[in-house]
Design a protein around this motif. Structure first.
Motif, PDB file in Angstrom:
ATOM      1  N   LEU A  12     -32.759 107.502  33.801  1.00  0.00           N
ATOM      2  CA  LEU A  12     -32.436 106.075  33.851  1.00  0.00           C
ATOM      3  C   LEU A  12     -33.345 105.276  32.923  1.00  0.00           C
ATOM      4  O   LEU A  12     -32.888 104.339  32.253  1.00  0.00           O
ATOM      5  CB  LEU A  12     -32.512 105.567  35.280  1.00  0.00           C
ATOM      6  CG  LEU A  12     -31.518 106.227  36.243  1.00  0.00           C
ATOM      7  CD1 LEU A  12     -31.769 105.783  37.673  1.00  0.00           C
ATOM      8  CD2 LEU A  12     -30.082 105.946  35.822  1.00  0.00           C
ATOM      9  N   ALA A  13     -34.625 105.642  32.849  1.00  0.00           N
ATOM     10  CA  ALA A  13     -35.537 104.974  31.915  1.00  0.00           C
ATOM     11  C   ALA A  13     -35.128 105.269  30.479  1.00  0.00           C
ATOM     12  O   ALA A  13     -35.140 104.376  29.623  1.00  0.00           O
ATOM     13  CB  ALA A  13     -36.973 105.422  32.167  1.00  0.00           C
ATOM     14  N   GLY A  14     -34.738 106.508  30.202  1.00  0.00           N
ATOM     15  CA  GLY A  14     -34.271 106.851  28.856  1.00  0.00           C
ATOM     16  C   GLY A  14     -33.068 106.020  28.455  1.00  0.00           C
ATOM     17  O   GLY A  14     -32.995 105.513  27.332  1.00  0.00           O
ATOM     18  N   HIS A  15     -32.128 105.853  29.376  1.00  0.00           N
ATOM     19  CA  HIS A  15     -30.960 105.026  29.098  1.00  0.00           C
ATOM     20  C   HIS A  15     -31.373 103.582  28.858  1.00  0.00           C
ATOM     21  O   HIS A  15     -30.904 102.934  27.913  1.00  0.00           O
ATOM     22  CB  HIS A  15     -29.954 105.116  30.250  1.00  0.00           C
ATOM     23  CG  HIS A  15     -28.720 104.308  30.031  1.00  0.00           C
ATOM     24  ND1 HIS A  15     -28.126 103.588  31.029  1.00  0.00           N
ATOM     25  CD2 HIS A  15     -27.972 104.080  28.917  1.00  0.00           C
ATOM     26  CE1 HIS A  15     -27.057 102.967  30.551  1.00  0.00           C
ATOM     27  NE2 HIS A  15     -26.947 103.245  29.274  1.00  0.00           N
ATOM     28  N   ALA A  16     -32.249 103.060  29.701  1.00  0.00           N
ATOM     29  CA  ALA A  16     -32.683 101.665  29.555  1.00  0.00           C
ATOM     30  C   ALA A  16     -33.388 101.436  28.219  1.00  0.00           C
ATOM     31  O   ALA A  16     -33.152 100.425  27.554  1.00  0.00           O
ATOM     32  CB  ALA A  16     -33.604 101.279  30.715  1.00  0.00           C
ATOM     33  N   LEU A  17     -34.241 102.361  27.825  1.00  0.00           N
ATOM     34  CA  LEU A  17     -34.939 102.214  26.539  1.00  0.00           C
ATOM     35  C   LEU A  17     -33.955 102.286  25.373  1.00  0.00           C
ATOM     36  O   LEU A  17     -34.044 101.494  24.433  1.00  0.00           O
ATOM     37  CB  LEU A  17     -36.025 103.283  26.399  1.00  0.00           C
ATOM     38  CG  LEU A  17     -37.240 103.091  27.305  1.00  0.00           C
ATOM     39  CD1 LEU A  17     -38.088 104.358  27.326  1.00  0.00           C
ATOM     40  CD2 LEU A  17     -38.054 101.886  26.857  1.00  0.00           C
ATOM     41  N   ALA A  18     -33.019 103.223  25.434  1.00  0.00           N
ATOM     42  CA  ALA A  18     -32.052 103.387  24.345  1.00  0.00           C
ATOM     43  C   ALA A  18     -31.089 102.204  24.258  1.00  0.00           C
ATOM     44  O   ALA A  18     -30.780 101.730  23.161  1.00  0.00           O
ATOM     45  CB  ALA A  18     -31.270 104.688  24.525  1.00  0.00           C
ATOM     46  N   ALA A  19     -30.619 101.739  25.397  1.00  0.00           N
ATOM     47  CA  ALA A  19     -29.607 100.673  25.420  1.00  0.00           C
ATOM     48  C   ALA A  19     -30.211  99.282  25.254  1.00  0.00           C
ATOM     49  O   ALA A  19     -29.533  98.353  24.838  1.00  0.00           O
ATOM     50  CB  ALA A  19     -28.816 100.741  26.721  1.00  0.00           C
ATOM     51  N   GLY A  20     -31.480  99.139  25.621  1.00  0.00           N
ATOM     52  CA  GLY A  20     -32.133  97.839  25.559  1.00  0.00           C
ATOM     53  C   GLY A  20     -32.091  97.146  26.904  1.00  0.00           C
ATOM     54  O   GLY A  20     -31.304  97.510  27.788  1.00  0.00           O
ATOM     55  N   PRO A  21     -32.933  96.142  27.074  1.00  0.00           N
ATOM     56  CA  PRO A  21     -33.017  95.437  28.363  1.00  0.00           C
ATOM     57  C   PRO A  21     -31.690  94.801  28.765  1.00  0.00           C
ATOM     58  O   PRO A  21     -30.927  94.336  27.930  1.00  0.00           O
ATOM     59  CB  PRO A  21     -34.076  94.352  28.106  1.00  0.00           C
ATOM     60  CG  PRO A  21     -34.824  94.795  26.903  1.00  0.00           C
ATOM     61  CD  PRO A  21     -33.880  95.629  26.095  1.00  0.00           C
ATOM     62  N   GLY A  22     -31.439  94.830  30.082  1.00  0.00           N
ATOM     63  CA  GLY A  22     -30.261  94.152  30.616  1.00  0.00           C
ATOM     64  C   GLY A  22     -29.041  95.030  30.790  1.00  0.00           C
ATOM     65  O   GLY A  22     -28.051  94.586  31.365  1.00  0.00           O
ATOM     66  N   VAL A  23     -29.084  96.273  30.329  1.00  0.00           N
ATOM     67  CA  VAL A  23     -27.919  97.151  30.453  1.00  0.00           C
ATOM     68  C   VAL A  23     -27.977  97.961  31.742  1.00  0.00           C
ATOM     69  O   VAL A  23     -26.999  98.029  32.476  1.00  0.00           O
ATOM     70  CB  VAL A  23     -27.784  98.088  29.228  1.00  0.00           C
ATOM     71  CG1 VAL A  23     -26.651  99.087  29.422  1.00  0.00           C
ATOM     72  CG2 VAL A  23     -27.580  97.271  27.966  1.00  0.00           C
ATOM     73  N   ASN A  24     -29.119  98.573  32.019  1.00  0.00           N
ATOM     74  CA  ASN A  24     -29.263  99.421  33.198  1.00  0.00           C
ATOM     75  C   ASN A  24     -30.343  98.820  34.111  1.00  0.00           C
ATOM     76  O   ASN A  24     -31.529  98.962  33.841  1.00  0.00           O
ATOM     77  CB  ASN A  24     -29.645 100.841  32.796  1.00  0.00           C
ATOM     78  CG  ASN A  24     -29.641 101.793  33.965  1.00  0.00           C
ATOM     79  OD1 ASN A  24     -30.030 101.446  35.060  1.00  0.00           O
ATOM     80  ND2 ASN A  24     -29.206 103.018  33.709  1.00  0.00           N
ATOM     81  N   PRO A  25     -29.942  98.157  35.182  1.00  0.00           N
ATOM     82  CA  PRO A  25     -30.926  97.438  35.998  1.00  0.00           C
ATOM     83  C   PRO A  25     -31.969  98.343  36.659  1.00  0.00           C
ATOM     84  O   PRO A  25     -33.132  97.958  36.764  1.00  0.00           O
ATOM     85  CB  PRO A  25     -30.073  96.720  37.046  1.00  0.00           C
ATOM     86  CG  PRO A  25     -28.821  97.517  37.126  1.00  0.00           C
ATOM     87  CD  PRO A  25     -28.584  98.034  35.737  1.00  0.00           C
ATOM     88  N   ILE A  26     -31.579  99.526  37.074  1.00  0.00           N
ATOM     89  CA  ILE A  26     -32.549 100.434  37.693  1.00  0.00           C
ATOM     90  C   ILE A  26     -33.444 101.033  36.615  1.00  0.00           C
ATOM     91  O   ILE A  26     -34.663 101.132  36.783  1.00  0.00           O
ATOM     92  CB  ILE A  26     -31.843 101.538  38.511  1.00  0.00           C
ATOM     93  CG1 ILE A  26     -30.955 100.935  39.601  1.00  0.00           C
ATOM     94  CG2 ILE A  26     -32.869 102.513  39.093  1.00  0.00           C
ATOM     95  CD1 ILE A  26     -31.680 100.181  40.690  1.00  0.00           C
TER      96      ILE A  26
END
Length: 165
Positions: free
Chosen positions: A128-142
């Motif tokens: 989930l952190a990998g997704h958040a970093l790749a997608a940028g803030p605001g995409v994956n809340p967890i």
């Protein structure tokens, strides 16, 4: 911004992981130290095996930080919150759909599973952190929460030093 992985970056990722990376084709995020910390992988490994983890957290310090959060019970807390907060659940489901769209653009898998337990569970803060970093803030809340609580894993400089003779 995703960039094709270079041979030198592939070597950095191999040092980070302690093994050669599999099915990596792009750097999805760079640590503030400049090295890759998230790579984007193909939906299938080189042998054709489905691999639903599109974004792979490679930095060992970032991985250790995510592990500390898991050990502290954050997954369980956020899982419980998903069950009681419809807005959070809706945003998490939207993150799942965004993840699937990105993965499907590279190759469709027979499963609608995504990494990290999305859309109904909080299973792996690393993914989930990998997704958040790749997608940028605001995409994956967890994932955003995990990244915020992981601290400055890069503060001591690059995690993967070049091999020196």
């Amino acid at each position: 911004m995703k960039e094709p992985v270079t041979p030198a970056e592939r070597e950095v990722v191999a040092r980070q992981l302690g093994r050669p990376p599999r099915a990596v084709h792009a750097v999805a995020h760079r640590c503030p130290c400049g090295q890759p910390d998230v790579v984007e992988t193909s939906p299938r490994l080189e042998d054709g095996t489905p691999f639903p983890t599109l974004y792979y957290l490679t930095c060992p310090r970032a991985n250790a930080a995510a592990s500390r959060l898991e050990s502290a019970g954050r997954m369980r807390e956020w899982q419980d919150e998903l069950a009681t907060d419809p807005e959070l659940a809706a945003r998490y489901r939207a993150a799942h759909e965004a993840y699937l769209a990105e993965r499907d653009a590279l190759g469709v898998l027979p499963t609608r599973n995504t990494a990290g337990g999305m859309p109904d569970r909080v299973k792996c803060l690393h993914a989930l952190a990998g997704h958040a970093l790749a997608a940028g803030p605001g995409v994956n809340p967890i994932g955003d929460r995990a990244v915020a609580e992981m601290g400055e894993w890069w503060a001591n400089g690059p995690c993967a030093q070049e091999d020196r003779p």
